[in-house]
Design a protein around this motif. Structure first.
Motif, PDB file in Angstrom:
ATOM      1  N   GLU A 253       0.675  -1.215   0.068  1.00  0.00           N
ATOM      2  CA  GLU A 253       0.025   0.031  -0.054  1.00  0.00           C
ATOM      3  C   GLU A 253       0.754   1.297  -0.038  1.00  0.00           C
ATOM      4  OE1 GLU A 253      -2.941   0.082  -0.557  1.00  0.00           O
ATOM      5  OE2 GLU A 253      -3.007   2.135  -0.601  1.00  0.00           O
ATOM      6  N   VAL A 254       1.860   1.131   0.695  1.00  0.00           N
ATOM      7  CA  VAL A 254       3.030   2.390   0.753  1.00  0.00           C
ATOM      8  C   VAL A 254       3.402   2.490  -0.689  1.00  0.00           C
ATOM      9  CG1 VAL A 254       5.024   3.068   1.728  1.00  0.00           C
ATOM     10  CG2 VAL A 254       3.422   1.858   3.194  1.00  0.00           C
ATOM     11  N   CYS A 255       3.748   1.381  -1.435  1.00  0.00           N
ATOM     12  CA  CYS A 255       4.359   1.708  -2.633  1.00  0.00           C
ATOM     13  C   CYS A 255       3.118   2.287  -3.575  1.00  0.00           C
ATOM     14  CB  CYS A 255       4.651   0.256  -3.428  1.00  0.00           C
ATOM     15  SG  CYS A 255       6.070  -0.321  -2.624  1.00  0.00           S
ATOM     16  N   ALA A 256       1.944   1.824  -3.502  1.00  0.00           N
ATOM     17  CA  ALA A 256       0.707   2.392  -4.304  1.00  0.00           C
ATOM     18  C   ALA A 256       0.803   4.102  -4.078  1.00  0.00           C
ATOM     19  CB  ALA A 256      -0.548   1.496  -3.780  1.00  0.00           C
ATOM     20  N   GLN A 257       0.952   4.142  -2.865  1.00  0.00           N
ATOM     21  CA  GLN A 257       0.868   5.691  -2.373  1.00  0.00           C
ATOM     22  C   GLN A 257       2.071   6.543  -2.589  1.00  0.00           C
ATOM     23  OE1 GLN A 257      -2.020   7.009  -1.435  1.00  0.00           O
ATOM     24  NE2 GLN A 257      -2.969   4.971  -1.318  1.00  0.00           N
ATOM     25  N   CYS A 258       3.298   5.832  -2.991  1.00  0.00           N
ATOM     26  CA  CYS A 258       4.468   6.513  -3.100  1.00  0.00           C
ATOM     27  C   CYS A 258       4.394   7.163  -4.235  1.00  0.00           C
ATOM     28  CB  CYS A 258       5.683   5.507  -3.068  1.00  0.00           C
ATOM     29  SG  CYS A 258       7.159   5.943  -3.796  1.00  0.00           S
ATOM     30  N   PRO A 259       4.544   8.568  -4.448  1.00  0.00           N
ATOM     31  CA  PRO A 259       4.502   9.611  -5.619  1.00  0.00           C
ATOM     32  C   PRO A 259       5.699   9.520  -6.361  1.00  0.00           C
ATOM     33  CG  PRO A 259       5.014  10.706  -3.548  1.00  0.00           C
ATOM     34  CD  PRO A 259       4.662   9.393  -3.054  1.00  0.00           C
ATOM     35  N   SER A 260       6.891   9.152  -5.840  1.00  0.00           N
ATOM     36  CA  SER A 260       8.188   9.228  -6.661  1.00  0.00           C
ATOM     37  C   SER A 260       8.306   7.972  -7.233  1.00  0.00           C
ATOM     38  CB  SER A 260       9.194   9.788  -6.114  1.00  0.00           C
ATOM     39  OG  SER A 260       9.463   9.045  -5.011  1.00  0.00           O
ATOM     40  N   LYS A 261       8.402   6.943  -6.769  1.00  0.00           N
ATOM     41  CA  LYS A 261       8.716   5.552  -7.001  1.00  0.00           C
ATOM     42  C   LYS A 261      10.126   5.725  -7.501  1.00  0.00           C
ATOM     43  CE  LYS A 261       4.075   3.494  -7.776  1.00  0.00           C
ATOM     44  NZ  LYS A 261       3.395   4.869  -7.078  1.00  0.00           N
ATOM     45  N   ASP A 262      10.924   6.114  -6.868  1.00  0.00           N
ATOM     46  CA  ASP A 262      12.363   6.394  -7.424  1.00  0.00           C
ATOM     47  C   ASP A 262      13.055   5.019  -7.707  1.00  0.00           C
ATOM     48  OD1 ASP A 262      12.303   9.067  -6.953  1.00  0.00           O
ATOM     49  OD2 ASP A 262      13.056   9.040  -4.651  1.00  0.00           O
ATOM     50  N   CYS A 263      12.480   4.208  -7.048  1.00  0.00           N
ATOM     51  CA  CYS A 263      13.271   2.600  -7.020  1.00  0.00           C
ATOM     52  C   CYS A 263      13.184   2.304  -8.648  1.00  0.00           C
ATOM     53  CB  CYS A 263      12.534   1.829  -6.195  1.00  0.00           C
ATOM     54  SG  CYS A 263      10.981   1.373  -6.370  1.00  0.00           S
ATOM     55  N   LEU A 264      12.213   2.696  -9.297  1.00  0.00           N
ATOM     56  CA  LEU A 264      12.073   2.238 -10.712  1.00  0.00           C
ATOM     57  C   LEU A 264      13.258   2.673 -11.565  1.00  0.00           C
ATOM     58  CD1 LEU A 264       8.225   2.691 -11.394  1.00  0.00           C
ATOM     59  CD2 LEU A 264       9.417   0.853 -10.280  1.00  0.00           C
TER      60      LEU A 264
ATOM     61  N   THR B 122       0.641  -3.268  -7.910  1.00  0.00           N
ATOM     62  CA  THR B 122       1.685  -3.880  -7.301  1.00  0.00           C
ATOM     63  C   THR B 122       3.051  -3.643  -7.699  1.00  0.00           C
ATOM     64  OG1 THR B 122       1.507  -5.923  -8.217  1.00  0.00           O
ATOM     65  CG2 THR B 122       0.571  -5.894  -5.917  1.00  0.00           C
ATOM     66  N   LEU B 123       4.038  -3.452  -6.692  1.00  0.00           N
ATOM     67  CA  LEU B 123       5.547  -3.546  -6.885  1.00  0.00           C
ATOM     68  C   LEU B 123       6.025  -4.718  -7.079  1.00  0.00           C
ATOM     69  CD1 LEU B 123       7.740  -1.110  -7.429  1.00  0.00           C
ATOM     70  CD2 LEU B 123       8.516  -1.842  -5.186  1.00  0.00           C
ATOM     71  N   SER B 124       6.498  -5.068  -8.333  1.00  0.00           N
ATOM     72  CA  SER B 124       7.124  -6.786  -8.424  1.00  0.00           C
ATOM     73  C   SER B 124       8.645  -6.792  -8.108  1.00  0.00           C
ATOM     74  CB  SER B 124       6.841  -7.167  -9.666  1.00  0.00           C
ATOM     75  OG  SER B 124       7.600  -6.634 -10.912  1.00  0.00           O
TER      76      SER B 124
ATOM     77  N   GLY C 137      17.917   4.328  -0.555  1.00  0.00           N
ATOM     78  CA  GLY C 137      17.460   5.088  -1.555  1.00  0.00           C
ATOM     79  C   GLY C 137      15.690   5.300  -1.633  1.00  0.00           C
ATOM     80  N   CYS C 138      15.191   3.911  -1.117  1.00  0.00           N
ATOM     81  CA  CYS C 138      13.757   4.264  -0.964  1.00  0.00           C
ATOM     82  C   CYS C 138      13.176   5.109   0.276  1.00  0.00           C
ATOM     83  CB  CYS C 138      13.030   2.827  -0.617  1.00  0.00           C
ATOM     84  SG  CYS C 138      11.445   2.832  -0.018  1.00  0.00           S
ATOM     85  N   SER C 139      12.538   6.491  -0.213  1.00  0.00           N
ATOM     86  CA  SER C 139      12.532   7.298   0.704  1.00  0.00           C
ATOM     87  C   SER C 139      11.488   6.776   1.809  1.00  0.00           C
ATOM     88  CB  SER C 139      11.960   8.760   0.266  1.00  0.00           C
ATOM     89  OG  SER C 139      11.089   8.443  -0.804  1.00  0.00           O
ATOM     90  N   GLU C 140      10.709   5.735   1.547  1.00  0.00           N
ATOM     91  CA  GLU C 140       9.677   5.402   2.548  1.00  0.00           C
ATOM     92  C   GLU C 140      10.344   4.244   3.345  1.00  0.00           C
ATOM     93  OE1 GLU C 140       6.743   6.996   2.568  1.00  0.00           O
ATOM     94  OE2 GLU C 140       7.529   8.097   0.812  1.00  0.00           O
ATOM     95  N   GLN C 141      11.655   3.936   3.191  1.00  0.00           N
ATOM     96  CA  GLN C 141      12.158   2.810   3.763  1.00  0.00           C
ATOM     97  C   GLN C 141      11.209   1.557   3.856  1.00  0.00           C
ATOM     98  OE1 GLN C 141      13.834   4.729   7.159  1.00  0.00           O
ATOM     99  NE2 GLN C 141      14.886   5.720   5.604  1.00  0.00           N
ATOM    100  N   ASN C 142      10.690   1.370   2.688  1.00  0.00           N
ATOM    101  CA  ASN C 142       9.644   0.116   2.357  1.00  0.00           C
ATOM    102  C   ASN C 142      10.160  -1.136   2.089  1.00  0.00           C
ATOM    103  OD1 ASN C 142       6.863  -0.607   2.859  1.00  0.00           O
ATOM    104  ND2 ASN C 142       6.581  -0.284   0.497  1.00  0.00           N
ATOM    105  N   ILE C 143      11.350  -1.282   1.822  1.00  0.00           N
ATOM    106  CA  ILE C 143      12.155  -2.267   1.354  1.00  0.00           C
ATOM    107  C   ILE C 143      12.649  -3.127   2.635  1.00  0.00           C
ATOM    108  CG2 ILE C 143      13.935  -3.440   0.002  1.00  0.00           C
ATOM    109  CD1 ILE C 143      11.806  -2.280  -1.555  1.00  0.00           C
ATOM    110  N   GLU C 144      12.519  -4.483   2.997  1.00  0.00           N
ATOM    111  CA  GLU C 144      13.228  -5.192   3.842  1.00  0.00           C
ATOM    112  C   GLU C 144      14.272  -5.759   3.105  1.00  0.00           C
ATOM    113  OE1 GLU C 144      10.624  -7.931   6.254  1.00  0.00           O
ATOM    114  OE2 GLU C 144      12.388  -8.960   6.409  1.00  0.00           O
TER     115      GLU C 144
HETATM  116  S1  SF4 Z   1      10.142   0.586  -2.801  1.00  0.00           S
HETATM  117 FE1  SF4 Z   1      10.065   2.743  -2.063  1.00  0.00          FE
HETATM  118  S2  SF4 Z   1      10.494   4.124  -3.779  1.00  0.00           S
HETATM  119 FE2  SF4 Z   1       9.699   2.141  -4.564  1.00  0.00          FE
HETATM  120  S3  SF4 Z   1       7.557   2.494  -4.693  1.00  0.00           S
HETATM  121 FE3  SF4 Z   1       7.788   1.494  -3.055  1.00  0.00          FE
HETATM  122  S4  SF4 Z   1       7.819   3.138  -1.355  1.00  0.00           S
HETATM  123 FE4  SF4 Z   1       8.324   4.027  -3.412  1.00  0.00          FE
END
Ligand code: SF4
Ligand SMILES: Cc1cc2nc3c(=O)[nH]c(=O)nc-3n(C[C@H](O)[C@H](O)[C@H](O)COP(=O)(O)OP(=O)(O)OC[C@H]3O[C@@H](n4cnc5c(N)ncnc54)[C@H](O)[C@@H]3O)c2cc1C
Ligand code: SF4
Lengths: 434, 94
Positions: B28-39, B55-57, B72-79
């Protein structure tokens, strides 16, 4: 693995860990060297050149048997703009005698170096990831690995787990690195026949050349490198992660951009990519160095941000810090004291060494490279310098005096006026003179 | 002579683990993430956003274990963990 006790467990078989393990094993300590790679070096990437001095202190005349590529006899510093370049190049027989540095491949060199530690008596524990540090109270007493029954106990744990240092983070010695404290390096090794490399770079036999370049990384804070190997060229760029976040370009697109530069393109033309690689580089420098020791542990190399980004030195500082940690462990072993009070000796040796002194000297660089000045340094300045020098060198009826004035004006305008130019110059000077 | 990312990754030796060492903590955090920098910042194009399923695959088999997404993930959403010992990337040259 049955529960086993060691005098010291070293986590990480890169240059820092191998140097520490070698130092201690040679002195007769019971040492385990753990690496998560298929073999030490399998996970490791650098530019790169290996410097002689700090390795030689440990392994005299190592170059006679170590897997090295070419002896660097020429160094070039290049300021690129989109089409052109300004170069400072140095070659001098005395520079390579005694040797100063060699190009090398880490998957090969690290495996060899760790092999030296093994031959000295260190127990290899490879293909094994350390998942946590075992602690009793405020004392580190061993490591937990992902092997079955994989706990290893030791009087001292040396943490040499590289830039991501999940263990250093778990120890709480450093808060997480900020995106402006690390750069992402992307690299390709491009195969070319030996004779083509030698004629393109004006080399013979095992002579090699190195090029470091600045600018044309699409305006981001970035440095590039190009090194000649025996039958390949290593080319890459390092870009600060915060810039990468903002720019929204793929890191390999920056490398592609550089590879298409008219000057660079011809140096690598006709070559085939043998291997692609990416790895982080610590760039925080002096102010990012964490506390280096505690009860039962010491930390070295990239895990402690010991990289001199200005001169592209990392492996040598890793080797030196690993050796100093190893020497402190030997002292601690003799005295039977593994407390911070004893291991602080390592901290003192680092402070007296080039690790501390060089990083301190360049302590302003991080501010310069991550602050607003970087737009000028990496964006406008290379272009303007290239243009101005073209103007200056053209014979077109304008007097030299007039040209000199123009050159200064152009540089001043690029920096945003006299005051700004002065400030940038002063800040640059201070950044490397502390 | 710019290689595509697929061609580039093809030059690297991997021993893929059966389990992903990278986990999205909260889709859900990814869905809301405006920048999606990880792409963008990932040097191995591991992340992909599927607008259909929102979904983020993660193509973790291609990960070069650099750690950029960890920071680099500004939401720290990656374990972010290392693969099992011996698995993952194994450079021939480095
Ligand atoms: S992994 Fe981080 S940067 Fe990528 S979409 Fe999810 S929250 Fe955004
Ligand atoms: C693109 C690039 C260019 C560079 N160019 C140069 C150059 O030209 N010259 C130079 O001197 N330096 C250069 N450097 C810097 C240099 O590579 C590093 O400073 C050096 O490798 C640091 O050594 P280290 O032993 O501290 O860490 P590393 O070499 O990273 O070694 C860490 C080791 O720990 C292991 N490990 C990590 N975590 C665990 C765990 N939990 N369990 C088990 N094992 C673990 C890893 O597998 C690895 O083998 C460059 C770096 C990069 C990325
Ligand atoms: S660690 Fe590096 S290669 Fe792996 S997913 Fe993260 S950014 Fe991509």
């Amino acid at each position: 693995m049955a529960e086993e006790r060691f005098d010291c467990v070293v986590v990480g078989g890169g240059p820092a860990g191998a140097a520490a393990a070698y130092t201690m094993a040679k002195a007769g300590l019971k040492v385990a060297l753990i690496d998560r790679g298929e073999f030490p070096g399998a996970k490791n990437v650098f530019g790169g050149v290996l410097f002689r001095s700090q390795l030689e202190d440990l392994l005299p005349e190592f170059w006679k048997e170590a897997p090295l590529e070419r002896l660097i006899v020429e160094e070039r510093l290049m300021l690129l703009d989109e089409q052109g370049m300004v170069t400072l190049s140095h070659r001098n027989p005395g520079f390579a005698d005694p040797p100063n540095s060699w190009s090398a491949m880490r998957a090969q060199f690290d495996a060899w170096f760790a092999g030296k530690a093994e031959k000295a008596g260190a127990v290899p524990v490879y293909q094994t990831t350390v998942t946590e540090l075992l602690q009793e109270g405020d004392r580190v007493v061993g490591v937990r690995t992902d092997r079955e029954d994989g706990d290893l106990y030791a009087d001292i744990v040396i943490v040499a787990d590289g830039v991501n240092s999940l263990l250093g983070k778990a120890l709480g010695v450093h808060r997480e690195w900020q995106p402006d404290e690390v750069s992402l390096g992307v690299k390709e090794i491009i195969h070319l026949p030996r004779n083509v490399i030698e004629s393109r770079f004006n080399l013979e036999g095992n002579e090699g050349a190195s090029i470091e370049f600045l600018g044309d990384t699409l305006g981001m804070t970035g440095l590039g490198f190009l090194y000649t190997n025996k039958e390949s060229i290593s080319i890459g760029v390092g870009i600060m992660v915060n810039d990468l976040q903002k720019a929204r370009v793929k890191p390999y697109a920056v490398l592609d951009h550089v590879k298409q530069h008219p000057y660079i393109r011809k140096l690598i033309a006709g070559g085939e990519v043998e291997e692609y690689a990416a790895h982080l580089i610590p760039e925080g420098g002096f102010h990012s160095m964490p506390p280096l020791a505690g009860n039962g542990w010491m930390i070295c190399g990239d895990a402690a941000q010991m990289v001199n980004a200005v001169n592209g030195e990392g492996t040598n500082l890793a080797v030196l810090s690993g050796r100093l940690a190893g020497e402190t462990a030997i002292l601690a072993h003799v005295r039977g004291d593994y407390s911070l009070g004893m291991l602080d000796h390592y901290n003192e040796s680092i402070r007296a060494s080039i690790v501390f002194k060089d990083l301190k000297k360049y302590s302003g660089i991080h501010g310069l490279l991550s602050g607003p000045e970087r737009r000028v340094l990496f964006g406008k300045l290379p272009g303007v310098l290239n243009e101005s020098i073209s103007d200056y060198m053209s014979v077109n009826g304008i007097t030299k005096e007039e040209k000199q004035k123009m050159l200064i004006h152009q540089l001043r305008d690029a920096a945003g006026g006299n005051v700004e130019l002065l400030r940038l110059g002063l800040k640059g000077w201070r950044a490397i003179n502390r | 002579m710019s290689a595509s990312i697929e061609e580039r990754l093809y030059t690297i030796r991997y021993k893929a683990d059966e389990q992903s060492h990278l986990i999205v903590k909260d889709q859900e955090v990814c869905a809301q993430c405006p920048s999606k920098d990880c792409l963008f910042f990932c040097p191995a194009d591991v992340y992909d956003w599927d607008e259909g399923t929102r979904t983020l695959s993660i193509a973790y088999e291609n990960c070069v274990e650099c750690g950029t997404c960890r920071l680099g993930c500004s939401e720290q959403n990656i374990e972010w963990k290392y693969p099992m010992g011996g698995y993952g990337i194994a450079y021939k040259l480095g």
